[in-house]
Design an enzyme around this catalytic site. Structure first.
Site, PDB file in Angstrom:
ATOM      1  N   CYS B  20       3.313   1.803   4.829  1.00  0.00           N
ATOM      2  CA  CYS B  20       2.169   1.322   4.069  1.00  0.00           C
ATOM      3  C   CYS B  20       1.857  -0.105   4.510  1.00  0.00           C
ATOM      4  O   CYS B  20       2.791  -0.894   4.666  1.00  0.00           O
ATOM      5  CB  CYS B  20       2.525   1.357   2.585  1.00  0.00           C
ATOM      6  SG  CYS B  20       1.429   0.418   1.514  1.00  0.00           S
ATOM      7  N   PRO B  21       0.655  -0.532   4.726  1.00  0.00           N
ATOM      8  CA  PRO B  21      -0.612   0.167   4.469  1.00  0.00           C
ATOM      9  C   PRO B  21      -1.254   0.793   5.707  1.00  0.00           C
ATOM     10  O   PRO B  21      -2.476   0.783   5.821  1.00  0.00           O
ATOM     11  CB  PRO B  21      -1.483  -0.967   3.931  1.00  0.00           C
ATOM     12  CG  PRO B  21      -1.068  -2.159   4.748  1.00  0.00           C
ATOM     13  CD  PRO B  21       0.393  -1.970   5.035  1.00  0.00           C
TER      14      PRO B  21
END
Lengths: 395, 84
Positions: B20-21
């Site tokens: 993430c992200p």
């Protein structure tokens, strides 16, 4: 005293052109490539340029290159990262018995902590993996095969194209550790037909602390360094930008100089190999006689200890190695030489010379003068050798 | 959550096992190269994507089509249609 450094597989000086390319990235261009302002985005652009250069060296696309801290880390990412990303496909991994420890121990980690089954493929007396033997070792559970391109210990270059083809037929992922070969022989991922390939900076004249992994597009990897989105989310930790710039420059140089470098290093190697075999009785030239790294000559000398020989040689300013760099300190018989069927008594007398383009014919002649003297002196203290020569005289 | 079946995508962003992200960054890049009306498929093992992707679509005026109905233990398939 003259110094002749012939241990380039263990460490090698950073090339001058490489150092010059790196220098601006320590002070002026120091930004973090993940930062959004221009001091960062410029560095990000520079980082991507290096990815392109490394990709070009091996015939890959730049999106298929992950920078790592070393060849060892790249090997770990290949073996563990691929195995853990494909648990549903199988739990069997095959590696050759003469892999670098970063492959062998990554495979053992999978065996110990993730219930993988690991096959350690034997090699023949030259260190070659047999294609048919590999084929017979594959099972429906086989997920990954890892076989090094060239050996840093005996110099043998594997028939990677053929071995990779066996795996491709069966849908098995194939990794090769090309740390020893890149920059010395052509290494093209399309031509070799490999899915993953490891590179190391120092072997190309870049500094320590940088390596790279090629992975074929669409191959999934579980990151082995957990962190942020560096390396497109495949390897956490701020990139070692100066070293990566060094690797990019070294990759460009390797591509431009490959043919000349291979020719020159082979010439040095053959001078040394022929000279040693001519001047020192009871010597075995280890590895494949022809299909081998241009910059490596490896021997087993009867009746002596490799460590003692290294010590004697270093007293004359000659720096070589015995076995692999890490194995030599442990004073253990090399598992690689054992896998080639070399008896442990003979394997004790292992000595490995690795060159780079800065070495000269004069260096080789210097070794050819001092090596027979050192061997003779050590043998004069050796009860094993005395017994052997006495028996030969008795015959 | 909206579920969809048998959607044909024009491009795929494979973010499985990537942190993430990345599940937001790479689709944003890929969607730029699509034509209006084309569909982007996002493969991700990140649970947070089930909230983040619809929220990103709402904020940026793209159409969130839904999550692939075929359940896969390893990852989700999310679909976006490019509206502009």
């Amino acid at each position: 005293m003259k110094r002749v450094y012939l241990d380039h597989a263990a460490a090698t000086p950073v090339r001058r052109e490489v150092l010059e390319a790196m220098l601006p990235y320590f002070r002026e261009r120091f930004g973090n490539p993940s930062a959004v302002y221009d001091l960062g985005s410029e560095i990000k652009d520079a980082l991507e340029e290096q990815r392109e250069k490394v990709a070009r060296l091996i015939g890959a696309h730049r999106d298929e290159v992950v920078f790592t801290s070393s060849g060892a880390e790249a090997n770990n990412l290949a073996v563990k990262g691929v195995a853990l990303a494909n648990l549903k496909k199988g739990n069997h991994v095959i590696v050759s018995a003469i892999e670098h420890h970063s492959v062998l121990n990554a495979a053992r980690y999978l065996e110990k902590f993730h219930d993988f089954e690991v096959t350690f493929l034997p090699v023949d007396k030259y260190g070659l993996v047999d294609q048919e033997r590999l084929r017979r070792s594959l099972s429906p559970a086989t997920l990954l095969v890892s076989i090094q391109h060239g050996s840093n210990e005996v110099g043998t270059i594997q028939n990677i194209r053929e071995l990779a083809a066996v795996c491709r037929e069966q849908g098995v992922i194939f990794h090769t550790d090309a740390v020893a070969t890149a920059g010395q022989v052509p290494v093209d991922v399309q031509d070799l037909g490999v899915d993953l390939l490891t590179l190391n900076g120092p072997a190309l004249g870049a500094p320590k602390g940088v390596g790279a992994l090629y992975f074929r597009q669409k191959l999934r990897l579980v990151p082995q360094i957990h962190g942020g989105i560096q390396e497109n989310g495949r390897r956490g930790g701020t990139e070692n930008v100066p070293a990566i710039v060094g690797l990019g420059k070294a990759a460009d140089l390797a591509r431009e100089e490959l043919a000349a470098r291979a020719k020159y290093l082979s010439w040095l190697r053959d001078l040394l190999a022929a000279g040693v075999q001519e001047r020192v009785p009871g010597v075995v030239y280890t590895g494949h006689p022809a299909q081998r790294l241009p910059g490596l000559a490896s021997f087993c000398v009867e009746g002596i200890e490799g460590e003692a020989l290294l010590f004697m040689l270093s007293s004359q300013g000659i720096y070589a190695n015995t076995g692999s760099a890490c194995a030599s300190k442990a004073l253990k018989t090399s598992p690689v030489l054992g896998a080639l069927g070399i008896p442990s008594e003979l394997a004790q007398g292992s000595v490995v010379f690795t060159f780079n383009a800065e070495n000269s014919e004069e260096d080789i002649n210097y070794v050819l003068y001092h090596l027979p003297l050192a061997v003779g002196r050590l043998r004069s203290f050796s009860p094993v050798w005395r017994k052997r020569t006495a028996a030969a005289v008795g015959e | 959550m909206r579920f969809v079946t048998e959607l044909k995508a024009d491009a795929t962003a494979d973010l499985v096992y990537r942190v993430c992200p990345m599940h937001l960054l790479e689709p944003v890049d890929l969607i730029k190269d699509l034509k209006q009306g084309q569909v982007l498929e996002i493969l991700t093992d990140y649970d947070g994507a089930l909230e983040d992707i619809p929220a990103w679509c709402a904020k940026n005026g793209q159409e969130f089509l839904g999550v692939g109905e075929e359940e896969d233990e390893e990852y989700y398939k999310l679909y976006i249609r490019k509206l502009h």
